[in-house]
Design a protein around this motif. Structure first.
Motif, mmCIF file in Angstrom:
data_model
loop_
_atom_site.group_PDB
_atom_site.id
_atom_site.type_symbol
_atom_site.label_atom_id
_atom_site.label_comp_id
_atom_site.label_asym_id
_atom_site.label_seq_id
_atom_site.Cartn_x
_atom_site.Cartn_y
_atom_site.Cartn_z
ATOM 1 N N GLY A 357 0.820 -1.222 0.000
ATOM 2 C CA GLY A 357 0.000 0.000 0.000
ATOM 3 C C GLY A 357 0.840 1.252 0.000
ATOM 4 O O GLY A 357 2.013 1.220 -0.369
ATOM 5 N N PRO A 358 0.281 2.380 0.455
ATOM 6 C CA PRO A 358 0.997 3.655 0.353
ATOM 7 C C PRO A 358 1.927 3.962 1.532
ATOM 8 O O PRO A 358 2.466 5.049 1.622
ATOM 9 C CB PRO A 358 -0.151 4.672 0.309
ATOM 10 N N ARG A 359 2.126 3.009 2.418
ATOM 11 C CA ARG A 359 2.895 3.302 3.633
ATOM 12 C C ARG A 359 4.332 3.729 3.339
ATOM 13 O O ARG A 359 4.936 3.293 2.373
ATOM 14 C CB ARG A 359 2.979 2.063 4.533
ATOM 15 N N ARG A 360 4.865 4.561 4.228
ATOM 16 C CA ARG A 360 6.270 4.967 4.171
ATOM 17 C C ARG A 360 6.828 4.741 5.566
ATOM 18 O O ARG A 360 6.391 5.377 6.527
ATOM 19 C CB ARG A 360 6.348 6.449 3.783
ATOM 20 N N LEU A 361 7.772 3.814 5.687
ATOM 21 C CA LEU A 361 8.263 3.411 7.001
ATOM 22 C C LEU A 361 9.754 3.739 7.131
ATOM 23 O O LEU A 361 10.600 3.057 6.556
ATOM 24 C CB LEU A 361 8.056 1.895 7.170
ATOM 25 N N PRO A 362 10.101 4.775 7.882
ATOM 26 C CA PRO A 362 11.529 5.064 8.089
ATOM 27 C C PRO A 362 12.185 3.913 8.853
ATOM 28 O O PRO A 362 11.590 3.334 9.752
ATOM 29 C CB PRO A 362 11.518 6.340 8.931
ATOM 30 N N VAL A 363 13.430 3.608 8.460
ATOM 31 C CA VAL A 363 14.163 2.494 9.095
ATOM 32 C C VAL A 363 15.493 3.033 9.578
ATOM 33 O O VAL A 363 16.231 3.665 8.821
ATOM 34 C CB VAL A 363 14.397 1.373 8.060
ATOM 35 N N ALA A 364 15.813 2.780 10.865
ATOM 36 C CA ALA A 364 17.104 3.231 11.398
ATOM 37 C C ALA A 364 18.144 2.134 11.196
ATOM 38 O O ALA A 364 17.907 0.984 11.524
ATOM 39 C CB ALA A 364 16.951 3.551 12.878
ATOM 40 N N LEU A 365 19.273 2.516 10.630
ATOM 41 C CA LEU A 365 20.361 1.561 10.410
ATOM 42 C C LEU A 365 21.636 2.180 10.945
ATOM 43 O O LEU A 365 22.182 3.091 10.336
ATOM 44 C CB LEU A 365 20.532 1.308 8.906
ATOM 45 N N HIS A 366 22.081 1.713 12.074
ATOM 46 C CA HIS A 366 23.313 2.281 12.641
ATOM 47 C C HIS A 366 24.269 1.159 12.993
ATOM 48 O O HIS A 366 24.897 1.166 14.047
ATOM 49 C CB HIS A 366 23.017 3.096 13.893
ATOM 50 N N THR A 367 24.351 0.187 12.133
ATOM 51 C CA THR A 367 25.064 -1.023 12.508
ATOM 52 C C THR A 367 26.537 -1.027 12.134
ATOM 53 O O THR A 367 27.250 -1.957 12.428
ATOM 54 C CB THR A 367 24.388 -2.240 11.867
ATOM 55 N N GLY A 368 26.991 0.012 11.413
ATOM 56 C CA GLY A 368 28.409 0.052 11.031
ATOM 57 C C GLY A 368 28.692 -0.762 9.813
ATOM 58 O O GLY A 368 27.855 -1.475 9.302
ATOM 59 N N HIS A 369 29.887 -0.684 9.321
ATOM 60 C CA HIS A 369 30.268 -1.367 8.087
ATOM 61 C C HIS A 369 30.321 -2.881 8.275
ATOM 62 O O HIS A 369 30.547 -3.372 9.357
ATOM 63 C CB HIS A 369 31.648 -0.905 7.626
ATOM 64 N N SER A 370 30.061 -3.595 7.181
ATOM 65 C CA SER A 370 30.201 -5.035 7.205
ATOM 66 C C SER A 370 30.787 -5.496 5.892
ATOM 67 O O SER A 370 30.845 -4.726 4.946
ATOM 68 C CB SER A 370 28.866 -5.710 7.428
#
Ligand code: SF4
Length: 370
Positions: A357-370
């Motif tokens: 659907g039209p949802r917009r979900l911000p996602v936090a990514l602070h996991t560092g390099h891999s």
């Protein structure tokens, strides 16, 4: 060219690049995009994120993003690629075009390293996409051409998990890096900003010809699913004559199956003197496109049931009815054929549509390099 901020970049964000060569006058030339910036030591290119450091061209934004969000794939816009599914979207900073009407100027014209607040390596991004049920990852908000090495590594990590890669781009890239880039992509939405060199020169400080080459390359030399977006700006690129030429070129050179999204302009960045695009112009553009043989012509940035609907080119039945990013009706088989007449609809269809659907979900990514 600018020389700011090359001494205090976070560890891991500066990586070597391949597409450049030294010049006789001591400068180096970046060969990634048709701008071919020629740089002295410590200078950044027009895109801001590629620079000359210790005599070599480097990318300075590897693993750094301006933020992640799960969006509907229809927002890219892609209407014929895994419809209804969620896509993990992100961008970095900078851009290799300088469009006066830019709608993402806070990112694309950023000179602030603070814009790149999210740190995420390719594996982190692929894992986040999987965790959120995304079928694909999109490089968007700014042009992935300029973070070539990062985008390719992310696409590789995604492929290992069966997740696709989507490029949202202006197609302003030189042939050799273009070939490498599209080997790793599964779908692209390319902005065809206008159909005159004058517009590209005056409004975007760029050229049209390399963009047309990219479109032909993607369509003829790759298996990447391609859709086009053209933002119609009143008085600048919306004349009947230009729309005739543009859509005839698309149908003749790319074939009838490449969808075009005619998108409504709203005043932004350095272009506040133009009115928003009237819906009647979007309607006319779609009519012209279809008359010239384009099978799928859409209206974007407006509520327009007809302009958002996919029609069967065999029997004219409604195949997919949308309202903005929401799918209202679905009349395709699981492999993309019209349920009424059996004609195949061009695109990538795998089973029933998604329900994001039209949802917009911000996602936090602070996991560092891999
Ligand atoms: S990618 Fe950046 S540095 Fe390289 S030519 Fe284009 S604008 Fe210049």
């Amino acid at each position: 060219m600018t020389t700011t901020g090359l001494t205090d970049l976070p560890a891991g964000s500066v990586v070597p690049t391949r597409y450049w060569h030294p010049l006789a006058d001591g400068r180096v030339q970046c060969d990634l995009c048709p701008r071919e910036c020629k740089l002295g030591e410590g200078q950044r290119g027009l895109c801001f994120v590629r620079a000359r450091l210790d005599g070599k061209m480097v990318l300075t934004s590897y693993g750094r993003s301006s933020g992640f969000c799960v969006d509907p794939i229809e927002k890219k816009p892609l209407h014929h690629f895994l419809p209804g599914t969620p896509v993990l979207s992100f961008g970095t900073a900078g851009c290799n075009l300088a469009c006066r009407f830019c709608q993402n100027w806070d990112i694309s014209k950023s000179r602030e390293t603070a814009t790149l607040s999210d740190i995420a390596g390719p594996e982190d991004i692929a894992a986040a996409a999987a965790e959120h049920g995304c079928r694909s990852v999109a490089f968007t908000y700014n042009d992935p051409v300029i973070f070539h090495e990062y985008a390719i590594d992310v696409a590789r990590a995604c492929r290992r998990r069966g997740i696709r890669a989507v490029a949202v781009t202006a197609g302003y890239v030189n042939p050799e890096p273009r070939a490498e880039f599209y080997r790793h992509m599964d779908a692209a939405n390319v902005d065809l900003k206008a159909f005159t060199e004058k517009f590209y020169h005056d409004v975007c400080a760029a050229r049209l010809a390399p963009v047309l080459e990219t479109l032909e390359y993607i369509r003829r030399e790759t298996r990447v699913w391609l859709e086009i977006t053209t933002l119609l700006i009143p008085g600048l690129n919306d004349s009947d004559d230009e729309l005739e030429q543009l859509t005839r070129w698309v149908a003749d050179r790319l074939g009838p199956d490449v969808p075009i999204h005619f998108s409504a302009f709203h005043p932004d960045w350095r272009m506040l003197d133009r009115p928003p695009t009237p819906p009647a112009i979007l309607f006319r553009a779609r009519q012209i496109a279809r008359a010239n043989g384009v099978r799928y012509a859409y209206a974007g940035n407006v509520h327009d049931r007809d302009g958002d609907t996919t029609f069967c080119h065999g029997c004219e039945a409604e195949l997919v009815v949308r309202d903005w990013y929401r799918i209202l009706e679905w009349h395709l088989t699981d492999d993309g054929h019209c349920q009424r007449c059996g004609t195949r609809c061009a695109g990538v269809f795998e089973g029933p549509p998604g329900h994001w659907g039209p949802r917009r979900l911000p996602v936090a990514l602070h996991t560092g390099h891999s």
